[in-house]
Design a protein around this motif. Sequence first.
Motif, short mmCIF file in Angstrom:
data_model
loop_
_atom_site.label_atom_id
_atom_site.label_comp_id
_atom_site.label_asym_id
_atom_site.label_seq_id
_atom_site.Cartn_x
_atom_site.Cartn_y
_atom_site.Cartn_z
N ARG A 71 0.69 -13.05 13.71
CA ARG A 71 0.85 -11.84 14.52
C ARG A 71 2.32 -11.46 14.72
NH1 ARG A 71 -2.23 -8.95 18.17
NH2 ARG A 71 -1.12 -8.08 19.95
N TYR A 75 4.37 -7.90 13.89
CA TYR A 75 5.10 -7.11 14.87
C TYR A 75 6.60 -7.04 14.56
CZ TYR A 75 1.63 -5.35 18.05
OH TYR A 75 0.61 -4.61 18.60
N ARG A 78 6.68 -4.15 12.32
CA ARG A 78 6.51 -2.92 13.09
C ARG A 78 7.83 -2.51 13.76
NH1 ARG A 78 2.15 -0.06 15.17
NH2 ARG A 78 2.48 1.00 17.17
N GLU A 79 8.48 -3.47 14.37
CA GLU A 79 9.76 -3.19 15.03
C GLU A 79 10.80 -2.71 14.02
OE1 GLU A 79 12.77 -5.28 18.26
OE2 GLU A 79 11.37 -6.53 17.12
N ARG A 98 9.24 -1.97 18.93
CA ARG A 98 8.19 -2.94 18.61
C ARG A 98 6.82 -2.47 19.10
NH1 ARG A 98 9.13 -8.20 17.07
NH2 ARG A 98 7.42 -9.70 17.26
N ASP A 99 6.82 -1.73 20.21
CA ASP A 99 5.57 -1.18 20.73
C ASP A 99 5.12 0.02 19.91
OD1 ASP A 99 5.61 -3.05 22.84
OD2 ASP A 99 6.88 -1.72 24.05
N GLY A 199 0.39 -3.78 13.56
CA GLY A 199 0.24 -3.63 15.00
C GLY A 199 -1.23 -3.50 15.35
N ASP A 200 -1.57 -3.73 16.60
CA ASP A 200 -2.95 -3.53 17.05
C ASP A 200 -3.34 -2.07 16.86
OD1 ASP A 200 -2.93 -6.18 17.81
OD2 ASP A 200 -2.64 -5.75 19.95
N ALA A 276 -3.19 -7.00 15.09
CA ALA A 276 -2.09 -7.37 14.21
C ALA A 276 -2.37 -8.73 13.57
CB ALA A 276 -0.78 -7.42 15.00
N ARG A 299 -0.16 4.76 21.19
CA ARG A 299 0.41 3.98 20.09
C ARG A 299 0.37 4.76 18.77
NH1 ARG A 299 -3.07 -1.42 21.20
NH2 ARG A 299 -4.64 0.24 21.31
#
Length: 329
Positions: A71, A75, A78-79, A98-99, A199-200, A276, A299
């Motif tokens: 995971r 992420y 993603r970031e 990251r979010d 990401g989720d 993720a 998101r």
Amino acid sequence: MASVDVLHTPGIPTKENRSHFLPNLRSNRGDYVDQSATGWMRSTQPDTPVEGMRKRFKEDGYIWVKKVIPRDDVYDMRERYFSQFSHTGMLHPEKSPRDGIFNASSDPNAHEGIGGLPEDTTKQLLNAAHADPVYRTFLAHPALRSFIRHFTGWEQEVIVDRAMLRHNCPGSKSTGIHYDQYFLRDGDDEFLTAWVPIGDCAPVGGGLMYLENSTALGKQLEDDFLRKAEHLPRQERIDAFNQFMAKDGFMSHDAVDFREQHKARVGRWLVGDYEAGDVVFHNPWMIHAATKNEDELGRIRLASDLRFYEEGAKLDHRWMRVWKHDDGL
């Protein structure tokens, strides 16, 4: 046992109520998919015996495998991606890249990615993101690659260089209805697609939805196309944007209407509550699309589309170069 009514919810199901609630799915155009035409994908744990995984893949046309990639590694990617867009106004100013939270004061159509009409600055950022050494390294993640060899039984896999990173802001255009083979017609049709959510991704968050039992229909549609196009020059015949295809390469942007046209041969639109580290693998004929991103948390959906051949297979060499905007494919 008394029957249980299936209820609407626009949110994310808990493990306890997941079997009783279905999400409200929609595509770019048309109405929300009726609950009777909506269902959950079956998830598979990575330690499932491989014979069972292969059987499920053959039956369903896809297999959603949980926790293939660590995971934190997902992420990190993603970031890295969203950090490159931090100055564009796409991201919430008080949240971490990251979010990947969308800036709700911005117009989502001004921040379109692949498949949309991105602005010139965004085009440059997209080109750079696809050539980024960090992304290219992520594509070779040992956990992903070793799972693919385990699942397929291949001694060695070959990835198509034209892997794609697709971001999809809440409210913006999502990926239309298609099957992958018609984009890669110049190679063998025995490739494996891996869809990797970075990401989720909630069921209504812009992730993929699959049309149940659609592999046979995908094959028939491709056979019909090949018959119509047999008189075309070869380069036109293999082009997903030729005169017999929709101008943007998709069969439709209306999930309700498309299913209605073919309901005698297919089932429901299926979706997952992706986390993720999960990876969904599907065959070249499985019909799928992205849901409209209506994520309650704002998101931005980010995912990567990867295609793998067995070493020695005939490749579609048009796809053996890094993605660039307006590359003709």
